[in-house]
Design an enzyme around this catalytic site. Sequence first.
Site, short mmCIF file in Angstrom:
data_model
loop_
_atom_site.label_atom_id
_atom_site.label_comp_id
_atom_site.label_asym_id
_atom_site.label_seq_id
_atom_site.Cartn_x
_atom_site.Cartn_y
_atom_site.Cartn_z
N ASP A 154 0.83 -1.22 0.00
CA ASP A 154 0.00 0.00 0.00
C ASP A 154 0.85 1.26 0.00
OD1 ASP A 154 -2.24 -1.54 0.07
OD2 ASP A 154 -2.53 -1.41 2.23
N LEU A 184 -3.77 5.33 10.71
CA LEU A 184 -4.11 3.93 10.41
C LEU A 184 -3.19 3.32 9.34
CD1 LEU A 184 -8.02 4.15 10.26
CD2 LEU A 184 -6.58 3.65 12.23
N ILE A 221 -0.76 -0.16 9.65
CA ILE A 221 -0.93 -1.01 10.84
C ILE A 221 -2.04 -2.04 10.62
CG2 ILE A 221 0.04 0.71 12.44
CD1 ILE A 221 -2.77 1.36 13.37
N ARG A 245 -5.27 -4.71 10.91
CA ARG A 245 -6.71 -4.46 10.95
C ARG A 245 -7.22 -4.24 12.38
NH1 ARG A 245 -9.68 -9.06 7.90
NH2 ARG A 245 -8.08 -8.53 6.39
N SER A 303 -5.91 -1.10 13.91
CA SER A 303 -6.62 0.04 13.32
C SER A 303 -7.97 0.25 14.00
CB SER A 303 -6.84 -0.18 11.82
OG SER A 303 -5.62 -0.21 11.13
N SER A 309 -1.17 -6.76 4.82
CA SER A 309 -2.51 -7.03 4.31
C SER A 309 -2.70 -8.48 3.92
CB SER A 309 -2.79 -6.14 3.09
OG SER A 309 -4.00 -6.54 2.48
N LYS A 310 -3.73 -9.10 4.49
CA LYS A 310 -4.06 -10.48 4.11
C LYS A 310 -4.64 -10.53 2.70
CE LYS A 310 -4.81 -12.07 8.87
NZ LYS A 310 -4.44 -10.83 9.57
N ASN A 311 -5.02 -9.37 2.17
CA ASN A 311 -5.59 -9.30 0.82
C ASN A 311 -4.54 -9.05 -0.26
OD1 ASN A 311 -8.35 -9.48 1.79
ND2 ASN A 311 -8.05 -7.42 2.57
N ASP A 353 6.29 3.50 2.45
CA ASP A 353 5.75 4.87 2.39
C ASP A 353 5.30 5.36 3.76
OD1 ASP A 353 2.24 4.86 1.94
OD2 ASP A 353 3.45 3.13 2.51
#
Length: 223
Positions: A15, A48, A51, A53, A56, A122-124, A176
């Site tokens: 991200d 957020l 970090i 889920r 967050s 991210s698990k996605n 980032d």
Amino acid sequence: MVKFAAIKGFVFDLDGVITDTSTFHSQAWHQIADKVGVSWNDQLADALKGISRMDSLNLILAQGHRENDFTPAQKQALATEKNTNYLQLVNQMTPANILPGITAFLTELTTAGYALSLASASKNAPLVLRKLGLSDYFTKAVDPASLKHGKPDPEIFRRGAEILGLNPADCIGVEDAAAGVQSIKGAGETAIGIGDPTVLAAADINFTDTTQLTLANIKAQLN
């Protein structure tokens, strides 16, 4: 600082580096904040970034002094609802959502023989990479479910080097977020920060945006 010639691998955050799903995360979390009656603002959205889920969700609840108002099961349901909202947005992604210069940089790295891995909380991430058409570049990715600590802990970037069979000192991490840069440095890797250099002052190399990511620019900064 490490010499450019010593670098063998690159460990990427997702991200804000490869694509910008932070806007999708923000939209999905904003919906949850509205639902639990917590006012949304830019500072909360920024806090957020990078970090996990559940961390967050806890941050949002703490912002509204509601951290003790939900059972673990209710919190889990809210986190799941956020993810459902987010996935609806992610499913609309295409290669047009890749950040400028990233495809060229990934091609340059693989052509030059560098090993690449993904270090995303991210698990996605696998779904996002598929939607972007970048899965082939990242056959090695850290499984976030296997981690005990989130960023800024160095575990995820240390693991990113490990799955490449490399010493962290021979890797560059690309991030980032300030928490991510801290994670890279803690792992013993060289950190590239993409974004505001005042926020990412701890990075070894600063680029304001992804278009500056080239081997020539990195070499110039390191040597």
